[in-house]
Design an enzyme around this catalytic site. Structure first.
Site, PDB file in Angstrom:
ATOM      1  CG  HIS A   1       2.460 -13.186   5.613  1.00 12.51           C
ATOM      2  ND1 HIS A   1       1.251 -13.575   5.098  1.00 12.51           N
ATOM      3  CD2 HIS A   1       2.720 -14.042   6.638  1.00 12.51           C
ATOM      4  CE1 HIS A   1       0.808 -14.618   5.774  1.00 12.51           C
ATOM      5  NE2 HIS A   1       1.664 -14.901   6.720  1.00 12.51           N
TER       6      HIS A   1
ATOM      7  CD  GLU B   1       0.177 -11.050   2.353  1.00 15.64           C
ATOM      8  OE1 GLU B   1       0.199 -12.205   2.831  1.00 15.64           O
ATOM      9  OE2 GLU B   1      -0.611 -10.169   2.720  1.00 15.64           O
TER      10      GLU B   1
ATOM     11  CB  SER C   1      -0.667 -16.263   8.592  1.00 18.35           C
ATOM     12  OG  SER C   1       0.231 -17.001   7.807  1.00 18.35           O
TER      13      SER C   1
END
Length: 303
Positions: A270, A240, A146
């Protein structure tokens, strides 16, 4: 993909998203994310050592059978605003067990208390600390997920620009690689993503960027020249909004003459490898990451 495990992960993300809604504030976000991370088990027998990595706190995670000959320096998720090395102990132990390497969980400073380039400076400091310990750069992999994935790529670019000996490879999971949020999937996959939104990512990115333009090369590496980075393994789910960030990174590296491999998790949301304890596909992804790491560093799993 509508498996029970996938739906469970989606429900976890949706529950967190609801908890982050106003009037929740940053302390609430941090507490909620730590509670989520603490749900997952640490591999039995793992040792976890607190480290001062060149002035940046970190945790050195070693699963049973893992060797200190190879180290993965990992920067965690959380939009540069929440998350911690402590919360990533379970993930670090699983990655260490699969790869046979130690995992250095970098506890970089968070925004808004520490704006750019604080997190980048911390990630660089941790890598330089590994080199100062006598580690061969060819035995080190830099990775993250991320925001930590974008941070890992920005770190690699800084190392290129500063002409520092490069690590063997990089691993990026669902990287936030464009703080302008200009990828088409920000719109086209918004209905699929259970946690991330364009507004959320832009808001968190702005908290970290502070007065720095979000187009900065290290904040939005997907927008710029990616020549010179070591081989990359990039993972992203189909569900995503960050899908196109990953694709642009891979395309950019390969177009520059580099080597980047892409793994797309069908029906996955995610950072799905983080949910390895729930998701069989998450554990499969960790095994794929481990294979890539072993190939690039010649590490052998002994457990």
């Amino acid at each position: 993909m509508g498996s029970t495990e996938v739906e469970q992960v989606r429900e976890i993300w949706q529950g967190l998203l609801a908890a982050l809604a106003p009037p929740a504030e940053i302390p609430d976000w941090r507490r909620g994310y730590e509670e989520l991370c603490d749900q997952f088990p640490i591999v039995e027998g793992t040792t976890i050592e607190q480290i001062d990595a060149g002035g940046c706190p970190a945790l050195l995670v070693t699963a049973p059978g893992a060797s200190d000959e190879t180290t993965i320096s990992w920067t965690h998720s959380g939009g540069y605003v929440f998350g911690s090395a402590h919360g990533y102990r379970a993930f670090g132990s699983a990655l260490s067990a699969a790869s046979g390497a130690q995992v250095l969980l970098v506890d970089y400073r968070l925004a808004p208390e520490a704006n750019y380039p604080a997190a980048h400076d911390d990630a660089i400091a941790a890598y330089r600390w590994l080199l100062a310990q006598g580690r061969d750069p060819r035995s080190i992999v830099i990775g993250g997920d991320s925001a930590g994935g974008g941070l890992a790529l920005g770190t690699l670019l800084r190392l290129v620009d500063e002409k520092t000996p490069l690590p063997a490879a990089g691993v990026l999971v669902s990287p936030v690689a464009d703080l302008t949020c200009s990828g088409e999937s920000m719109e086209t996959r918004a209905h699929l993503d259970p946690i991330a939104t364009k507004d959320m990512l832009a808001g968190l990115g702005a908290l970290y960027a502070g007065e720095e333009p979000v187009t900065n090369r290290y904040l939005s590496p997907a927008l710029g020249d990616l020549a010179g980075v070591p081989p990359l393994f990039v993972l992203v789910g189909t569900d995503e909004v960050l899908h196109d960030d990953a694709l642009r990174v891979v395309d950019g590296v390969n177009a520059s003459g580099g080597d980047a491999r892409l793994l797309v998790g069908e029906g996955q949301a995610h950072i799905w490898p983080f949910f390895h304890a729930i998701l069989p596909k998450g554990q499969d992804a960790i095994e794929e990451m481990a294979t890539f790491i072993r190939t690039r560093t010649s590490t052998t799993v002994t457990n």
